[in-house]
Enzyme design. Structure first.
Site, PDB file in Angstrom:
ATOM      1  N   ARG A   1      42.810  55.756  39.394  1.00  0.00           N
ATOM      2  CA  ARG A   1      44.012  56.507  38.679  1.00  0.00           C
ATOM      3  C   ARG A   1      44.421  55.323  37.763  1.00  0.00           C
ATOM      4  NH1 ARG A   1      45.771  57.789  42.616  1.00  0.00           N
ATOM      5  NH2 ARG A   1      46.754  55.660  42.960  1.00  0.00           N
ATOM      6  N   THR A   2      44.667  54.203  38.143  1.00  0.00           N
ATOM      7  CA  THR A   2      45.240  53.260  37.149  1.00  0.00           C
ATOM      8  C   THR A   2      44.262  53.050  35.966  1.00  0.00           C
ATOM      9  OG1 THR A   2      46.480  52.224  38.838  1.00  0.00           O
ATOM     10  CG2 THR A   2      46.162  51.059  36.907  1.00  0.00           C
TER      11      THR A   2
ATOM     12  N   LYS B   1      28.085  36.237  39.474  1.00  0.00           N
ATOM     13  CA  LYS B   1      27.402  35.217  38.950  1.00  0.00           C
ATOM     14  C   LYS B   1      28.202  33.644  39.135  1.00  0.00           C
ATOM     15  CE  LYS B   1      24.184  37.702  35.610  1.00  0.00           C
ATOM     16  NZ  LYS B   1      23.791  37.558  34.318  1.00  0.00           N
TER      17      LYS B   1
ATOM     18  N   ARG C   1      42.822  44.392  37.011  1.00  0.00           N
ATOM     19  CA  ARG C   1      43.212  44.518  38.346  1.00  0.00           C
ATOM     20  C   ARG C   1      42.441  43.419  39.081  1.00  0.00           C
ATOM     21  NH1 ARG C   1      44.871  48.724  42.306  1.00  0.00           N
ATOM     22  NH2 ARG C   1      46.041  49.408  40.645  1.00  0.00           N
TER      23      ARG C   1
ATOM     24  N   HIS D   1      52.488  45.165  40.348  1.00  0.00           N
ATOM     25  CA  HIS D   1      51.863  46.065  39.758  1.00  0.00           C
ATOM     26  C   HIS D   1      52.876  46.553  38.671  1.00  0.00           C
ATOM     27  CE1 HIS D   1      49.283  49.495  39.007  1.00  0.00           C
ATOM     28  NE2 HIS D   1      49.443  50.205  40.014  1.00  0.00           N
TER      29      HIS D   1
END
Lengths: 307, 307, 307
Positions: free
Chosen positions: B51-52, B80, B101, B129
């Site tokens: 959603r975000t 890596k 995120r 957030h």
């Protein structure tokens, strides 16, 4: 139709033309922003590589085109047993050009044989990674104004590093290049490069185990990763790492115009303390990698703009 | 250059300007559809959040820009061993703005220090957030026409819900806000909010364990998930769930203009039977979240259009 | 608002109109390249399918629109327990149309009930895959100039192949279609198709276990995968595979205008030696699949252009 599978697929003249185009793009990216409108690049990445994939995607977007594809084999039809040959035939129906990263050597070559669109090898196992080599050449040329008459140091894992072998091959086609090859004995350049390329072409080179003792002679220092887990017992690693980690004390021994390149990702072989040194060129290299890919896409699609 | 790392990074004036811009965009999205042509957003999602991520991507596409990035750590260079600092330096070569995120608190902050493009924190672990908080403010303002003089109920997991803490912090900067904090005793608001924010700023608030008894007093009800597995034995859960699941019988006790917000995803704390209630605003909130992100991208890129 | 959930959701007239539009697009794709500017397609792929996903994405890009979404459930909110109903409601806030692939039968139907945008079923488990059927119809019509008066052979796994059942259903609506159904006894067409469709509608059909003996009678041969691991012991497999692998010796028995279709991916049921045969139409089918999806997106979005 042309593909780019090996760093030497393009002649010196073609490579120089590509570099020239990339430098034009870098000077005036806006001018090229509509070159590939309605064109599509397929990124077929059977193993993840954020930097390379995003570089290709950004290159196409900057030309006004768009992108389709996948970023790992999990989300591809490979898991249903589809061959690379069939995948590229399907993708040829959708896209105008493809960039393929594959863990198996030769996969992009196979793809090119069945493709009706140009295929770019974006890295096939330990084999080839031609757009990295083109990036390296563009970076050296941008920093130094030339690709001849210089001493290039290459440091780290010279045995397994595919970018190292390709770079030596590519630079050997220019005049008066000297190499200083710096590595632990266990990771020396393999015979097929030492004898097959350097000696065969009468290229001057020195092998050294000590970066400090040669750094002052270099115009370019190309650093690569030495993977801890691969080749050393812990004692060897501790003994060797001071020799091969580039830090500010080593940079004091280097010339003011000795630029540092690195194919990235780095882990710890370049200390972050020198990131702000004006000679640290590895992030500039990233940007230039995007420009050379723009030039490459235009060239393979035979897209031209008026000067 | 500005980043958005914490919900309070913007002053009240700046937040109000952002909300005003988002409301203008919502009224006339077409007017903004060319604002970011040739600009690129990088979505750097080290953990999945459909959603975000899609909200950010849609926002950039609606501004005429394009998107690059990755949707999980698996398909990134993180595997890596590349540091967040190096990744953002690389991405700075490709994109004009980044939304990150990350499961680790502080990762976007680290990124911002090494970035040459604006970084938006799209959620860092249990920490912050900020675009959710901006979404919540825009939603309340859109529904109520104001961000002051109201009673806001917050219900569910008030202990661990990061969106709850950010919302309390953000609303506390407006005048005459009263909070009614509804939760089981085990999930009460933590001291650093109760004492450090509410009491420290003389904000009126009530703590309650019973939604039914307070719902009639609310202008806004902000629901959050109570995760079954986390805090209760089965008996407690069964005892409590009737109290905290919002259904039509509870909605009969609420005012006709008491709107329900939820940061989503919901699991079962809002019964689907009230999705069609005109006071159910959580999907409207999703749409507004996309508009606030459009406003945010424009603001951080300093893109303006004539009125 | 229309959805496409089942291959028979469109009437014969509507299907014919779709095919006509797709053929127009194939003739002049440039004319349609701005049809969906500012429109967004959401690809909601809860299981990977490169070919189908890229076909949808390419279709939308070719119409001038853009794409958001996810390519596997791992990178979606499904992992946080969000229902398909809530996901589509969220996605309805971002996109103008959605294509959903889901391992569970009926998931796209559920989505359509809660969606405020058209939903296309891009494959739901073993159930339906309507855009494959539309692709098959368009391919036959393009190759043969008609969808009636012909003998269609279908070979391979007729028991479990969802594309087979849908194709039989769809072609049964046209006049004078004869089917020759070729499979090992273990993989015969199920009763609900044999009795429920073919017999119920008085469609002429023959069941055969031998491809060689019937191939000369066919206008179209639709091949499907016979999955080794599923149904045979090794002995049966070895015995049967010669019968069902299409190679150049079998093609010598076929008419000069008997075209071969396959929904792909193939594994080994069509020998690569016949890929260059002019009757091998399975990669042409891929291209046509992209055109029918362009037509479908335009139709569901009610986008029209002047002739």
């Amino acid at each position: 139709m042309r593909h780019l599978l090996n760093p030497l697929d393009f002649s010196v003249e073609e490579t120089d033309a590509l570099i020239k185009l990339a430098m034009n793009i870098a000077d005036n990216p806006q001018k090229y922003s509509k070159c590939c409108v309605n064109k599509k690049l397929a990124v077929l990445f059977y193993e993840p590589s954020t930097r390379t994939r995003l570089s290709f995607e950004t290159a196409m977007l900057n030309l006004g085109g768009s992108v389709i594809g996948f970023s790992s084999a999990d989300s591809s039809s490979a898991s249903k047993g589809e061959s690379v040959a069939d995948t590229i035939r399907v993708v040829s129906c959708y896209a105008d050009i493809a960039a393929m990263r594959h863990p198996k050597e030769g996969a992009p070559l196979v793809a090119s044989r069945f493709s009706s669109i140009p295929v770019i090898n974006a890295g096939d196992g330990g084999h080839q990674h031609p757009t990295q080599t083109l990036t390296d050449l563009l970076t050296i040329n941008t920093l130094k104004g030339r690709l001849s008459n210089m001493t290039v140091g290459i440091c780290g894992d010279l045995k397994f590093g595919r970018t190292v072998h390709s770079l030596i091959n590519a630079l050997s086609r220019y005049t008066n290049i000297k190499f200083i090859l710096i590595s632990p004995p266990e990771l020396k350049i393999p015979d097929y490069i030492r004898d097959g390329v350097l000696k065969a072409r009468n290229i001057e080179f020195i092998e050294s185990t000590n970066l400090d003792s040669v750094i002052s002679k270099l115009d370019i220092l190309y650093m690569t990763r030495v993977q801890r887990e691969r080749f050393f017992n812990e004692e060897d690693y501790i003994r060797l790492k001071d020799t091969y980690i580039l830090d500010s004390s080593k940079m004091k021994l280097a010339g003011d115009d000795m630029y540092i390149l690195h194919p990235l990702p780095r882990v710890n072989e370049i200390s972050i303390e020198i990131d702000t040194d004006h000679r640290a060129a590895y992030f500039k290299q990233v940007k230039l990698g995007m420009y050379i890919r723009m030039a490459l896409i235009m060239t393979l699609l035979e897209v031209k703009i008026d000067d």
